[in-house]
Structure formats: structure tokens, C-alpha cells
Motif scaffolding. Structure first.
Motif, PDB file in Angstrom:
ATOM      1  N   ARG A   1       1.080  -0.943  -0.437  1.00 62.54           N
ATOM      2  CA  ARG A   1       0.400   0.157  -0.419  1.00 62.54           C
ATOM      3  C   ARG A   1       0.781   1.313   0.364  1.00 62.54           C
ATOM      4  N   ILE A   2       2.429   0.692   0.318  1.00 61.31           N
ATOM      5  CA  ILE A   2       2.634   2.421  -0.020  1.00 61.31           C
ATOM      6  C   ILE A   2       3.203   2.593  -1.225  1.00 61.31           C
ATOM      7  N   SER A   3       3.078   4.349  -1.390  1.00 63.42           N
ATOM      8  CA  SER A   3       3.417   4.631  -2.985  1.00 63.42           C
ATOM      9  C   SER A   3       2.636   3.858  -4.308  1.00 63.42           C
ATOM     10  N   THR A   4       4.048   3.708  -5.055  1.00 65.93           N
ATOM     11  CA  THR A   4       4.183   3.155  -6.429  1.00 65.93           C
ATOM     12  C   THR A   4       5.285   2.164  -6.385  1.00 65.93           C
ATOM     13  N   HIS A   5       4.493   1.305  -7.563  1.00 65.54           N
ATOM     14  CA  HIS A   5       6.005   0.151  -8.126  1.00 65.54           C
ATOM     15  C   HIS A   5       6.990   0.701  -8.315  1.00 65.54           C
ATOM     16  N   GLN A   6       6.934   1.345  -8.698  1.00 68.47           N
ATOM     17  CA  GLN A   6       8.304   2.261  -9.186  1.00 68.47           C
ATOM     18  C   GLN A   6       9.380   2.535  -7.496  1.00 68.47           C
ATOM     19  N   ILE A   7       8.186   3.776  -6.219  1.00 71.42           N
ATOM     20  CA  ILE A   7       9.090   4.261  -5.641  1.00 71.42           C
ATOM     21  C   ILE A   7       9.350   2.999  -4.993  1.00 71.42           C
ATOM     22  N   ARG A   8       8.685   1.747  -5.072  1.00 76.90           N
ATOM     23  CA  ARG A   8       8.705   0.016  -3.821  1.00 76.90           C
ATOM     24  C   ARG A   8      10.232  -0.427  -4.087  1.00 76.90           C
ATOM     25  N   ASN A   9      10.279  -0.132  -5.788  1.00 76.98           N
ATOM     26  CA  ASN A   9      11.500  -0.660  -5.732  1.00 76.98           C
ATOM     27  C   ASN A   9      12.667  -0.252  -5.627  1.00 76.98           C
ATOM     28  N   VAL A  10      12.692   0.919  -5.416  1.00 80.71           N
ATOM     29  CA  VAL A  10      14.002   2.009  -4.386  1.00 80.71           C
ATOM     30  C   VAL A  10      14.335   2.508  -3.081  1.00 80.71           C
ATOM     31  N   SER A  11      12.529   2.480  -3.112  1.00 85.50           N
ATOM     32  CA  SER A  11      12.371   3.073  -1.374  1.00 85.50           C
ATOM     33  C   SER A  11      12.872   1.499  -0.607  1.00 85.50           C
ATOM     34  N   THR A  12      13.431   2.457   0.452  1.00 84.15           N
ATOM     35  CA  THR A  12      13.891   1.536   1.641  1.00 84.15           C
ATOM     36  C   THR A  12      13.305   1.110   2.814  1.00 84.15           C
ATOM     37  N   ILE A  13      13.482   0.280   3.492  1.00 84.63           N
ATOM     38  CA  ILE A  13      12.803   0.248   4.379  1.00 84.63           C
ATOM     39  C   ILE A  13      13.531   1.166   5.637  1.00 84.63           C
ATOM     40  N   GLY A  14      14.338   1.057   5.675  1.00 83.79           N
ATOM     41  CA  GLY A  14      15.787   2.254   6.902  1.00 83.79           C
ATOM     42  C   GLY A  14      15.842   3.433   5.863  1.00 83.79           C
ATOM     43  N   GLY A  15      15.817   4.184   4.607  1.00 82.06           N
ATOM     44  CA  GLY A  15      14.836   4.865   4.549  1.00 82.06           C
ATOM     45  C   GLY A  15      13.178   5.537   5.355  1.00 82.06           C
ATOM     46  N   ASN A  16      12.712   4.644   4.933  1.00 81.04           N
ATOM     47  CA  ASN A  16      11.061   4.673   5.694  1.00 81.04           C
ATOM     48  C   ASN A  16      10.883   5.301   7.217  1.00 81.04           C
ATOM     49  N   ILE A  17      12.256   4.770   7.654  1.00 77.36           N
ATOM     50  CA  ILE A  17      11.922   5.237   9.383  1.00 77.36           C
ATOM     51  C   ILE A  17      12.966   5.589  10.156  1.00 77.36           C
ATOM     52  N   ALA A  18      14.763   5.891   9.190  1.00 80.47           N
ATOM     53  CA  ALA A  18      15.744   6.716   9.773  1.00 80.47           C
ATOM     54  C   ALA A  18      15.192   8.174  10.275  1.00 80.47           C
ATOM     55  N   ARG A  19      14.187   8.289   9.585  1.00 81.27           N
ATOM     56  CA  ARG A  19      13.828  10.053   9.533  1.00 81.27           C
ATOM     57  C   ARG A  19      12.494  10.274   9.041  1.00 81.27           C
ATOM     58  N   VAL A  20      11.527  10.026  10.024  1.00 80.99           N
ATOM     59  CA  VAL A  20       9.862   9.806  10.012  1.00 80.99           C
ATOM     60  C   VAL A  20       9.645  10.871   9.460  1.00 80.99           C
ATOM     61  N   PHE A  21       8.801  11.186   8.464  1.00 85.33           N
ATOM     62  CA  PHE A  21       7.833  12.318   8.169  1.00 85.33           C
ATOM     63  C   PHE A  21       6.510  11.338   8.832  1.00 85.33           C
ATOM     64  N   PRO A  22       5.397  12.673   9.125  1.00 83.04           N
ATOM     65  CA  PRO A  22       3.835  12.526   9.447  1.00 83.04           C
ATOM     66  C   PRO A  22       3.385  11.489   9.378  1.00 83.04           C
ATOM     67  N   TRP A  23       3.420  11.000   8.062  1.00 84.97           N
ATOM     68  CA  TRP A  23       3.007  10.292   7.755  1.00 84.97           C
ATOM     69  C   TRP A  23       2.666   8.713   7.397  1.00 84.97           C
ATOM     70  N   ALA A  24       3.931   8.409   7.714  1.00 82.43           N
ATOM     71  CA  ALA A  24       4.400   7.065   7.695  1.00 82.43           C
ATOM     72  C   ALA A  24       4.126   6.352   7.572  1.00 82.43           C
ATOM     73  N   ASP A  25       3.841   4.715   7.117  1.00 84.42           N
ATOM     74  CA  ASP A  25       2.965   3.773   7.251  1.00 84.42           C
ATOM     75  C   ASP A  25       4.229   2.936   8.122  1.00 84.42           C
ATOM     76  N   LEU A  26       5.229   2.797   8.279  1.00 92.35           N
ATOM     77  CA  LEU A  26       6.269   1.548   8.937  1.00 92.35           C
ATOM     78  C   LEU A  26       6.272   2.164  10.542  1.00 92.35           C
ATOM     79  N   PRO A  27       6.857   3.096  10.821  1.00 93.53           N
ATOM     80  CA  PRO A  27       6.367   3.545  12.167  1.00 93.53           C
ATOM     81  C   PRO A  27       5.443   3.011  12.888  1.00 93.53           C
ATOM     82  N   VAL A  28       4.274   2.515  11.612  1.00 94.45           N
ATOM     83  CA  VAL A  28       3.204   2.367  12.502  1.00 94.45           C
ATOM     84  C   VAL A  28       2.706   0.975  13.068  1.00 94.45           C
ATOM     85  N   VAL A  29       3.478   0.540  11.959  1.00 90.15           N
ATOM     86  CA  VAL A  29       3.480  -1.018  11.892  1.00 90.15           C
ATOM     87  C   VAL A  29       4.665  -1.908  12.860  1.00 90.15           C
ATOM     88  N   LEU A  30       5.419  -0.931  12.649  1.00 90.31           N
ATOM     89  CA  LEU A  30       6.581  -1.039  13.630  1.00 90.31           C
ATOM     90  C   LEU A  30       6.593  -1.365  15.110  1.00 90.31           C
TER      91      LEU A  30
END
Lengths: 172, 281
Positions: free
Chosen positions: B91-120
Motif C-alpha cells: 500500500r505504500i506509494s507506487t511500484h516504481q517507488i517501492r522498487n527503490v525506497s527502503t525500509i531504513g530510509g522510511n524510518i531513519a527520518r520519520v515523516f508524519p504520514w509514514a506507514d512503517l513506524p505504525v506497523v513496527l
């Protein structure tokens, strides 16, 4: 802005090349500057998908990738899939379906579909939607693009088992 | 963000050394997608952390260990026993973004709308940080404030450890968006442990409609010791209003967002309970 000269080396459409670049140059800018103009600049912010290229076989937005990130990788652009005189299978179906309106989104659509066809073996609707969810058509011609893609995928799916049978048969 | 230099360290130690030396003039780059949107007048040196062997998913004892530079699409495609991370990644963004965006990048600096911090947070994940040697931290500690605070000295996030869910444990996550690729309006996640139909333990978290991802402890308290049935879930979800500061946006009032979160929590709890009872894989 820095004036330091940087270089980046990657395989582009099967050919290993070295390019002069800057640390903050986007892959999209480099590609278009070097003549790979089939890759389109659309939104420039990772939303529309017109700049989709394959990086080690995976669809990515060239507008959200620094050229330096491509070092040592394999980059493929629309030029590797088909030309005006020798279009790829999906491109032929797009024409047959009359799916191309302004045409700006098409190279990106074709690249996402290429990643799909080269990665997956089964083309269920959910998988197809997943691969195509990052490409927008602002003419909103999705229906015909979908029809063309379905035809291409069904052809490929029906060709695949036959190819496997032949391979097995050849072993015997 | 302007990049004045781009370096590709070969080892974790080299990467940390470079980032320590650069201080605020250095920026770790994984997928790099967020860097294009970050404002900053001073040019920085990008330190590529995608070539350090940090892209992997392995089951190790009671944990799934995910390398910090693993792209979201790999997490989405991975399958392991009682694996639950794929749903949110899809459910995160698009196919092209999911292919490059990483779990670490998603949570090393948390943007308020980030999904992974919620799940973790709901999953009770553990975070592995390299500071010359590796140390582990609970998700509660890690997300207690902006995690970027932990990396200012050049330390790096190396892995995320997700507990392998036991039998009778169930997980559910819900992300509400206006369209498929849009940023989240509300993301909620729930982990339930059931015993004979009774909730033994619960972790519920939310993000996006609140200033920073957090656990909803009043909701959790309203669940523990009760039967895992819809009426209980509804009552617990109603505690969400008092559990966090709900913020309106995109034409929606704070009250509307809170209601949206409540029904999403109910949905996540139902899913978690179904999972715990034995979901169809």
C-alpha cells in the motif's frame, strides 16, 4: 553548484558506457542529454511514471534517481524495447487497440509492462495492477491501454508453457 | 537538496567514518527518493549506503531480520511463516517507488504520514543501530521522538527485526488514502494475542492523522482481558479519541479524521483477530 567533474559508468541498453555528470544530476536528465529521449520528463516528482526506466530489471522513476546511483548497474530505456520500425509486442497491441492518444505516458507504460513480463510468470489482474500502479495517463485512456496489455500478456502466457514443453521434449 | 559530492563507501565502518567526518554536511542515501524533496540551502555529500550488504530478509530464530537497505518491494514479495509485512508495503506509494525506497530510509527520518513506524510499533519490532558495534533498541524507544536524532553522529540503522508471530497471535493493518498511491490520511495497526477467544495482550498504533506515529494505549487497555468480539473492538476503538491528538487536513475536520481512525482501528482489530484464529494464507 559544484563544478567538479564526476563520471558514472553503467550498462545502458546492453552497452557499457561512461558519462560525465554532476553529483545532483538526475538520471532522467543524463539520459535525455545523451540522446535517450524516449524517456519522458513528465511531473519530475515521481508521480506520473513517464520517465520509467528499468534499473537491474526493476521499474524505477528516472526523475527520482541521481545518475550517480546507477554506477555499475544495468539501465534499460524504451529504446531497448522497440523502435518505430520494429515495435515490441505491447507496442504493436497499443497501436492495434488505438490506445495511444497524446502518447506521452506510453514509454513509461511500456517499461512497467516490460518489467512485469520479464519478472512474473502468471499475469493475474492484481499483479498487473501492482506493476502498472505508478503510471498515469492524463488523457485517461486506461481502458484501451489495459485491453492492449491484456492481449499482450495472454499471448505471452499461452506461449510460455509451449516453450517449456519444447525444452523438456528436447532433453528427452 | 543540493548534492555537492557523492561517495560510495564499501563497508559499514567506512560509511560511518565518512558521515562522522562530514557532520551536518553529510547525508546517508539509500533509495534517495526523499532527498529530491528536502529543502536545504547548504549542499551536502551523499553517502550511498546501498552497497554495504544491507539488502536482505532472513528468518533468524524468533525474528525476521530485514536489512535496512532492503527495498519495500522485496518486503512485499517475501513470504515466511505468519508473515504480515507485505500488506502494508503493497500500500505504500507506487511500484516504481517501492522498487527503490527502503525500509531504513522510511524510518531513519520519520515523516508524519509514514506507514512503517505504525506497523513496527504495533509489531514490537527491534531496530539495530551501528555505532562501531551494533546495538538494539525497541520500537517504543526508537519512535519515542524523531529517530533522525540517533544518526546525527554518523551512526547507521542496519536492520529491523520483526518478531515471528506465534500461533494465536494476529496482526492487521489499515491504511486509508484518497487514491491508491496517495499519502496516508490515517494508518493504524494492531497486534493481538488470543487465548481461548480472550485477548491476552494487544498493541495498537496509529499514524498520519496525528503529529507523530504512536501507540494508542487507552485502546490497548480497553482490549486486554476481554473477549475478541466486535462489540469489544468497537468499544476499544472509541477510546482512540482520548488516546491521541487527531489533526484534520485535506478538507477534513479533526473530528472526521478521528472517526475515520476509529473505523480503521475496528477493521484492523477484526483482521488481527481473524489472523490469530488462523487466517487463510
Amino acid at each position: 553548484m559544484t563544478t567538479t567533474t564526476h563520471t558514472v559508468t553503467f550498462t545502458i541498453n546492453g552497452e557499457k558506457k561512461t558519462f560525465a555528470t554532476r553529483p545532483d544530476e538526475k538520471l532522467l536528465t543524463l539520459l535525455r542529454r545523451e540522446g535517450y529521449r524516449g524517456t519522458k520528463y513528465g511531473c519530475g516528482q515521481g508521480t506520473c511514471g513517464a520517465c520509467t526506466v528499468l534499473l537491474d530489471g526493476r521499474a524505477t522513476y528516472a526523475c527520482l534517481l541521481y545518475a550517480m546511483q546507477a554506477e555499475g548497474r544495468k539501465v534499460r530505456t524504451i529504446e531497448s524495447v522497440g523502435t518505430f520500425d520494429k515495435p515490441g509486442e505491447f507496442q504493436k497491441e497499443l497501436v492495434a487497440a488505438g490506445a495511444v492518444q497524446c502518447g506521452y505516458c506510453i514509454p513509461g507504460m511500456v517499461m512497467s509492462a516490460t518489467a512485469l513480463m520479464e519478472t512474473e510468470e502468471v499475469f493475474e489482474d492484481e499483479i498487473v495492477k501492482e506493476y502498472m500502479d505508478g503510471n498515469l495517463c492524463r488523457c485517461t485512456g486506461y481502458e484501451k491501454i489495459w485491453v492492449a496489455l491484456r492481449k499482450t500478456l495472454d499471448k505471452q502466457a499461452s506461449a510460455k508453457p509451449a516453450a517449456k514443453k519444447t525444452a523438456k521434449g528436447a532433453k528427452k | 537538496m543540493k548534492l555537492s559530492e557523492f561517495i560510495r563507501p564499501a563497508t559499514l565502518a567506512e560509511a560511518r567514518k565518512a558521515l562522522r567526518a562530514l557532520g551536518p554536511k553529510g547525508m546517508p542515501l539509500a533509495g534517495g527518493t526523499a532527498l529530491h524533496f528536502m529543502q536545504g540551502k547548504t549542499p551536502v555529500t551523499a553517502v550511498d549506503v546501498t552497497r554495504l550488504g544491507l539488502s536482505y530478509i532472513r528468518q533468524k530464530g524468533n525474528y525476521f531480520v530485514i536489512g535496512a537497505a532492503t527495498p519495500l518491494s522485496d518486503i512485499q514479495r517475501y513470504r515466511g511463516p505468519r508473515w504480515a509485512m507485505h500488506e502494508i508495503c503493497r500500500r505504500i506509494s507506487t511500484h516504481q517507488i517501492r522498487n527503490v525506497s527502503t525500509i531504513g530510509g522510511n524510518i531513519a527520518r520519520v515523516f508524519p504520514w509514514a506507514d512503517l513506524p505504525v506497523v513496527l510499533l504495533a509489531m514490537d519490532a527491534r531496530l539495530v543501530i551501528y555505532s562501531g558495534k551494533e546495538k538494539e533498541m525497541t520500537a517504543d524507544e526508537y519512535f519515542s521522538a524523531q529517530p533522525a536524532r540517533l544518526f546525527r553522529g554518523g551512526d547507521l540503522l542496519t536492520a529491523v527485526k520483526i518478531p515471528v508471530l506465534k500461533a494465536h497471535h494476529g496482526f492487521g493493518s489499515v491504511k486509508v488514502t484518497r487514491n491508491a498511491a496517495a499519502f496516508s490520511l490515517a494508518t493504524v495497526a494492531a497486534l493481538l494475542e488470543l487465548k481461548d477467544g480472550v485477548i491476552k495482550a494487544a498493541r495498537v498504533a496509529a499514524g498520519s492523522a496525528i503529529p507523530f506515529p504512536q501507540r494508542l494505549k487507552p485502546v490497548e487497555a480497553a482490549l486486554v482481558g476481554k473477549e475478541a468480539v466486535t462489540a469489544v473492538f468497537k468499544e476499544a476503538a472509541a477510546a482512540a479519541g482520548a488516546a491521541a491528538k487527531w489533526v484534520g487536513g485535506e478538507g477534513m475536520s479533526a473530528d472526521y479524521i478521528r472517526q475515520l481512525a476509529e473505523v480503521s482501528i475496528l477493521d484492523a482489530l477484526e483482521r488481527a483477530a481473524e489472523f490469530a484464529r488462523g487466517r487463510a494464507e
